[in-house]
Design a protein around this motif. Structure first.
Motif, PDB file in Angstrom:
ATOM      1  N   UNK A  54     -68.288 -44.286  27.089  1.00  9.39           N
ATOM      2  CA  UNK A  54     -69.002 -44.262  25.808  1.00  9.39           C
ATOM      3  C   UNK A  54     -68.890 -42.885  25.140  1.00  9.39           C
ATOM      4  N   UNK A  55     -68.498 -42.847  23.870  1.00  9.82           N
ATOM      5  CA  UNK A  55     -68.295 -41.569  23.177  1.00  9.82           C
ATOM      6  C   UNK A  55     -69.485 -40.621  23.249  1.00  9.82           C
ATOM      7  N   UNK A  56     -70.689 -41.124  23.114  1.00 12.14           N
ATOM      8  CA  UNK A  56     -71.850 -40.242  23.135  1.00 12.14           C
ATOM      9  C   UNK A  56     -72.061 -39.640  24.521  1.00 12.14           C
ATOM     10  N   UNK A  57     -71.669 -40.363  25.552  1.00  9.31           N
ATOM     11  CA  UNK A  57     -71.779 -39.805  26.911  1.00  9.31           C
ATOM     12  C   UNK A  57     -70.788 -38.656  27.075  1.00  9.31           C
ATOM     13  N   UNK A  58     -69.600 -38.798  26.491  1.00  9.91           N
ATOM     14  CA  UNK A  58     -68.626 -37.707  26.546  1.00  9.91           C
ATOM     15  C   UNK A  58     -69.169 -36.468  25.832  1.00  9.91           C
ATOM     16  N   UNK A  59     -69.820 -36.677  24.714  1.00  6.22           N
ATOM     17  CA  UNK A  59     -70.415 -35.551  23.991  1.00  6.22           C
ATOM     18  C   UNK A  59     -71.452 -34.863  24.884  1.00  6.22           C
ATOM     19  N   UNK A  60     -72.249 -35.664  25.585  1.00  7.39           N
ATOM     20  CA  UNK A  60     -73.300 -35.116  26.440  1.00  7.39           C
ATOM     21  C   UNK A  60     -72.749 -34.240  27.555  1.00  7.39           C
ATOM     22  N   UNK A  61     -71.641 -34.636  28.153  1.00  5.41           N
ATOM     23  CA  UNK A  61     -71.141 -33.919  29.328  1.00  5.41           C
ATOM     24  C   UNK A  61     -70.002 -32.943  29.039  1.00  5.41           C
ATOM     25  N   UNK A  62     -69.392 -33.012  27.866  1.00 10.72           N
ATOM     26  CA  UNK A  62     -68.169 -32.248  27.591  1.00 10.72           C
ATOM     27  C   UNK A  62     -68.312 -30.755  27.858  1.00 10.72           C
TER      28      UNK A  62
END
Length: 143
Positions: A54-62
């Motif tokens: 999920x794109x928002x999860x990538x934003x969270x962990x990037x």
């Protein structure tokens, strides 16, 4: 024939990366450290395996995942790792990307095509994120 203790550890394979007007030496990270990073950020393993994250999860962990990889690639572990990760998280994004790419290519030599694939996915993700955040082109009614 070489014996196990004659083999150079992962950290002896290094390269220099331009960062902030200077150079920073980064190293290949060991399988144990890669496993530790994947345990902290399992989405990275999913992404590398071709699964959609999920794109928002990538934003969270990037930022955190990149900082952890950079700290490991700079040789920090244990108590020093936390301070190194905090410093890495504050670097310019271009410096972070150069460092992550260099460390990934040292650690996973056949990663070139995978890294290109990852860059393409990030580009698509950023486009999708931009679409989600773009304001609607609605005109406000006048009274």
């Amino acid at each position: 024939m070489k014996r196990l203790l004659d083999i150079a550890p992962a950290g002896t394979i290094t390269t220099k990366v331009p960062v902030g007007g200077g150079e920073l030496e980064v190293m290949k990270i060991s399988a144990k450290r890669v496993t530790g990073l994947l345990m902290r950020y399992p989405e990275l393993g999913d992404l590398m395996g071709g699964k959609k994250v999920p794109p928002m999860r990538l934003v969270e962990i990037a930022v955190d995942a990149s900082a952890a990889l950079i700290a490991a690639g700079c040789g920090y572990s244990g108590e020093e790792a936390e301070a190194a990760e905090a410093k890495a998280a504050e670097l310019d994004i271009e410096d972070q990307l150069r460092l992550v790419e260099a460390i990934a290519k040292l650690t996973f030599p056949p990663i070139g095509p995978l890294f290109d694939q990852l860059k393409a996915r990030v580009a698509i993700f950023l486009e999708e994120l931009e679409k989600e955040e773009a304001p609607a082109d609605e005109t406000q009614p006048t009274v």
